[in-house]
Design a protein around this motif. Structure first.
Motif, PDB file in Angstrom:
ATOM      1  N   PHE A  19       0.809  -1.213   0.000  1.00  7.64           N
ATOM      2  CA  PHE A  19       0.000   0.000   0.000  1.00  7.64           C
ATOM      3  C   PHE A  19       0.853   1.280   0.000  1.00  7.64           C
ATOM      4  O   PHE A  19       0.337   2.366   0.216  1.00  7.64           O
ATOM      5  N   ALA A  20       2.166   1.104  -0.247  1.00 12.00           N
ATOM      6  CA  ALA A  20       3.087   2.233  -0.374  1.00 12.00           C
ATOM      7  C   ALA A  20       3.106   3.126   0.863  1.00 12.00           C
ATOM      8  O   ALA A  20       3.172   4.349   0.768  1.00 12.00           O
ATOM      9  N   LEU A  21       3.035   2.502   2.045  1.00 15.41           N
ATOM     10  CA  LEU A  21       3.201   3.263   3.271  1.00 15.41           C
ATOM     11  C   LEU A  21       4.628   3.804   3.327  1.00 15.41           C
ATOM     12  O   LEU A  21       5.555   3.162   2.827  1.00 15.41           O
ATOM     13  N   GLY A  22       4.796   4.949   3.965  1.00 16.69           N
ATOM     14  CA  GLY A  22       6.114   5.582   3.961  1.00 16.69           C
ATOM     15  C   GLY A  22       7.204   4.748   4.596  1.00 16.69           C
ATOM     16  O   GLY A  22       8.303   4.601   4.042  1.00 16.69           O
ATOM     17  N   ALA A  23       6.939   4.180   5.783  1.00 12.26           N
ATOM     18  CA  ALA A  23       7.962   3.411   6.490  1.00 12.26           C
ATOM     19  C   ALA A  23       7.338   2.628   7.628  1.00 12.26           C
ATOM     20  O   ALA A  23       6.235   2.933   8.082  1.00 12.26           O
ATOM     21  N   VAL A  24       8.072   1.617   8.082  1.00 12.84           N
ATOM     22  CA  VAL A  24       7.732   0.885   9.295  1.00 12.84           C
ATOM     23  C   VAL A  24       8.916   1.012  10.242  1.00 12.84           C
ATOM     24  O   VAL A  24      10.070   0.840   9.834  1.00 12.84           O
ATOM     25  N   VAL A  25       8.627   1.345  11.499  1.00 13.05           N
ATOM     26  CA  VAL A  25       9.678   1.495  12.499  1.00 13.05           C
ATOM     27  C   VAL A  25       9.544   0.365  13.512  1.00 13.05           C
ATOM     28  O   VAL A  25       8.478   0.181  14.110  1.00 13.05           O
ATOM     29  N   LEU A  26      10.618  -0.385  13.704  1.00 14.43           N
ATOM     30  CA  LEU A  26      10.636  -1.460  14.686  1.00 14.43           C
ATOM     31  C   LEU A  26      11.210  -0.912  15.982  1.00 14.43           C
ATOM     32  O   LEU A  26      12.369  -0.511  16.033  1.00 14.43           O
ATOM     33  N   CYS A  27      10.386  -0.896  17.011  1.00 15.40           N
ATOM     34  CA  CYS A  27      10.813  -0.376  18.310  1.00 15.40           C
ATOM     35  C   CYS A  27      11.172  -1.545  19.232  1.00 15.40           C
ATOM     36  O   CYS A  27      11.350  -2.664  18.781  1.00 15.40           O
ATOM     37  N   GLU A  28      11.285  -1.290  20.509  1.00 13.81           N
ATOM     38  CA  GLU A  28      11.755  -2.300  21.446  1.00 13.81           C
ATOM     39  C   GLU A  28      10.936  -3.586  21.379  1.00 13.81           C
ATOM     40  O   GLU A  28       9.716  -3.554  21.271  1.00 13.81           O
ATOM     41  N   GLY A  29      11.649  -4.723  21.466  1.00 16.63           N
ATOM     42  CA  GLY A  29      10.987  -6.014  21.603  1.00 16.63           C
ATOM     43  C   GLY A  29      10.463  -6.640  20.336  1.00 16.63           C
ATOM     44  O   GLY A  29       9.762  -7.651  20.400  1.00 16.63           O
TER      45      GLY A  29
ATOM     46  N   ALA B 256      -2.815  -4.356  11.902  1.00 14.91           N
ATOM     47  CA  ALA B 256      -1.927  -3.463  11.153  1.00 14.91           C
ATOM     48  C   ALA B 256      -2.402  -3.288   9.715  1.00 14.91           C
ATOM     49  O   ALA B 256      -2.340  -2.189   9.158  1.00 14.91           O
ATOM     50  N   ALA B 257      -2.889  -4.360   9.110  1.00 13.73           N
ATOM     51  CA  ALA B 257      -3.369  -4.270   7.725  1.00 13.73           C
ATOM     52  C   ALA B 257      -4.555  -3.316   7.619  1.00 13.73           C
ATOM     53  O   ALA B 257      -4.643  -2.513   6.682  1.00 13.73           O
ATOM     54  N   ILE B 258      -5.473  -3.381   8.577  1.00 11.28           N
ATOM     55  CA  ILE B 258      -6.626  -2.471   8.565  1.00 11.28           C
ATOM     56  C   ILE B 258      -6.164  -1.029   8.753  1.00 11.28           C
ATOM     57  O   ILE B 258      -6.629  -0.109   8.065  1.00 11.28           O
ATOM     58  N   VAL B 259      -5.234  -0.832   9.681  1.00 13.33           N
ATOM     59  CA  VAL B 259      -4.706   0.524   9.920  1.00 13.33           C
ATOM     60  C   VAL B 259      -4.030   1.058   8.663  1.00 13.33           C
ATOM     61  O   VAL B 259      -4.239   2.208   8.259  1.00 13.33           O
ATOM     62  N   ILE B 260      -3.214   0.233   8.023  1.00 11.46           N
ATOM     63  CA  ILE B 260      -2.513   0.662   6.808  1.00 11.46           C
ATOM     64  C   ILE B 260      -3.509   1.033   5.721  1.00 11.46           C
ATOM     65  O   ILE B 260      -3.350   2.040   5.017  1.00 11.46           O
ATOM     66  N   TYR B 261      -4.552   0.230   5.562  1.00 11.34           N
ATOM     67  CA  TYR B 261      -5.567   0.532   4.550  1.00 11.34           C
ATOM     68  C   TYR B 261      -6.224   1.863   4.838  1.00 11.34           C
ATOM     69  O   TYR B 261      -6.407   2.706   3.941  1.00 11.34           O
ATOM     70  N   GLU B 262      -6.606   2.101   6.096  1.00 12.33           N
ATOM     71  CA  GLU B 262      -7.257   3.355   6.450  1.00 12.33           C
ATOM     72  C   GLU B 262      -6.330   4.543   6.221  1.00 12.33           C
ATOM     73  O   GLU B 262      -6.765   5.620   5.819  1.00 12.33           O
ATOM     74  N   MET B 263      -5.043   4.341   6.478  1.00 16.29           N
ATOM     75  CA  MET B 263      -4.072   5.428   6.308  1.00 16.29           C
ATOM     76  C   MET B 263      -3.860   5.796   4.843  1.00 16.29           C
ATOM     77  O   MET B 263      -3.658   6.958   4.512  1.00 16.29           O
ATOM     78  N   THR B 264      -3.902   4.813   3.970  1.00 13.67           N
ATOM     79  CA  THR B 264      -3.487   5.045   2.581  1.00 13.67           C
ATOM     80  C   THR B 264      -4.639   5.054   1.577  1.00 13.67           C
ATOM     81  O   THR B 264      -4.412   5.292   0.389  1.00 13.67           O
ATOM     82  N   LYS B 265      -5.879   4.801   2.022  1.00 14.13           N
ATOM     83  CA  LYS B 265      -6.968   4.687   1.060  1.00 14.13           C
ATOM     84  C   LYS B 265      -7.282   6.039   0.412  1.00 14.13           C
ATOM     85  O   LYS B 265      -7.025   7.090   1.003  1.00 14.13           O
TER      86      LYS B 265
END
Length: 259
Positions: A139-149, A250-259
């Motif tokens: 969905f061409a999201l800008g980036a994913v950041v992996l934080c602690e754990g 996460a998939a639902i969030v990504i869709y809502e962000m990029t739709k």
């Protein structure tokens, strides 16, 4: 192409260690990949294979030109019979090609200019992490950041689940507080997915310039993440389930962000 006849072969042991030892992956800066499709994805993404092992009996059935492209990109080619070939893989029924390549080196500066990002707060399941990276890239999201754990993004299971997205999607590793500070400094709103007294539906907040925090499979978003977020959001659900799998959420969030 060099034939391997001993389990003590250096190339074979290198591939096996990449698949099984996180510390070895960090030391070498390489990762283990598997399958003809993954090799094609790597080559098309500019990720050159280093050591490439082919199942001897399947050599003639590989896609035309695939091995030639790998060799031209700098890969050293080997073949091995089934009994030795399977030692290089971490799965019971490996595909016909196993190879190593450099891990993508996404630096924090990759977030500069990013308008939308997903922050993963302790996502430990490799399958979920790989699914999230694949979806974010699709969905061409800008980036994913992996934080602690979070799980190792370059473990074989994660790499397989990304279906090639690992070669292309900016995937940065940063402590949560540093990531939030950097993204907020770029004018992005920070939302945490959490059931909280003041939580609002995901679709009711502006997501055009935002970062959303996804929590771990077991405990959700940490209290520290909730405290540092601007707002808490939920995915409205009509059924009786209390939560969603981290990859699905996460998939639902990504869709809502990029739709």
């Amino acid at each position: 192409m060099t034939g391997i006849t001993s389990r003590q072969n250096g190339a074979l042991r290198h591939l096996a260690r990449l698949g099984r030892e996180r510390k070895y992956r960090r030391t070498t800066g390489e990762m283990l990949c598997e399958g003809e499709k993954m090799l094609d994805e790597a080559l098309r993404s500019g990720a050159a294979p280093s050591v490439l092992l082919v199942r001897a009996r399947a050599q003639d059935s590989l896609p035309d030109g695939l091995l030639e492209r790998a060799a031209a990109a700098g890969g050293t080619l080997y073949s091995a019979p089934d009994a030795l070939f399977e030692l290089a893989s971490d799965v019971e029924t490996p595909q016909n090609v196993i190879f190593s390549c450099r891990q993508p080196d996404w630096m924090p500066e990759s977030l500069t200019g990013c308008a939308q990002a997903l922050l993963l707060d302790g996502v430990q399941d490799p399958g979920n992490l790989g699914t999230i990276l694949r979806t974010a890239e699709a969905f061409a999201l800008g980036a994913v950041v992996l934080c602690e754990g979070c799980a190792d993004p370059f473990s074989p299971k994660v790499v397989r689940a990304t279906m090639g997205a690992v070669f292309r999607l900016p995937c940065v590793r940063l402590p949560l507080a540093d990531a939030i500070g950097r993204l907020r400094g770029q004018g992005m709103d920070i939302y945490a997915t959490a059931l909280h007294a003041d939580s609002v539906p995901l679709g009711s907040v502006p997501l055009g310039r935002a970062a959303v925090i996804i929590g771990s499979e077991g405990r959700g978003v940490t209290p520290q993440a909730i405290e540092q977020s601007d707002r808490r959001v939920i995915i409205p659900m009509r059924g009786r389930a209390e939560s969603l799998n981290a990859g699905v959420a996460a998939a639902i969030v990504i869709y809502e962000m990029t739709k």
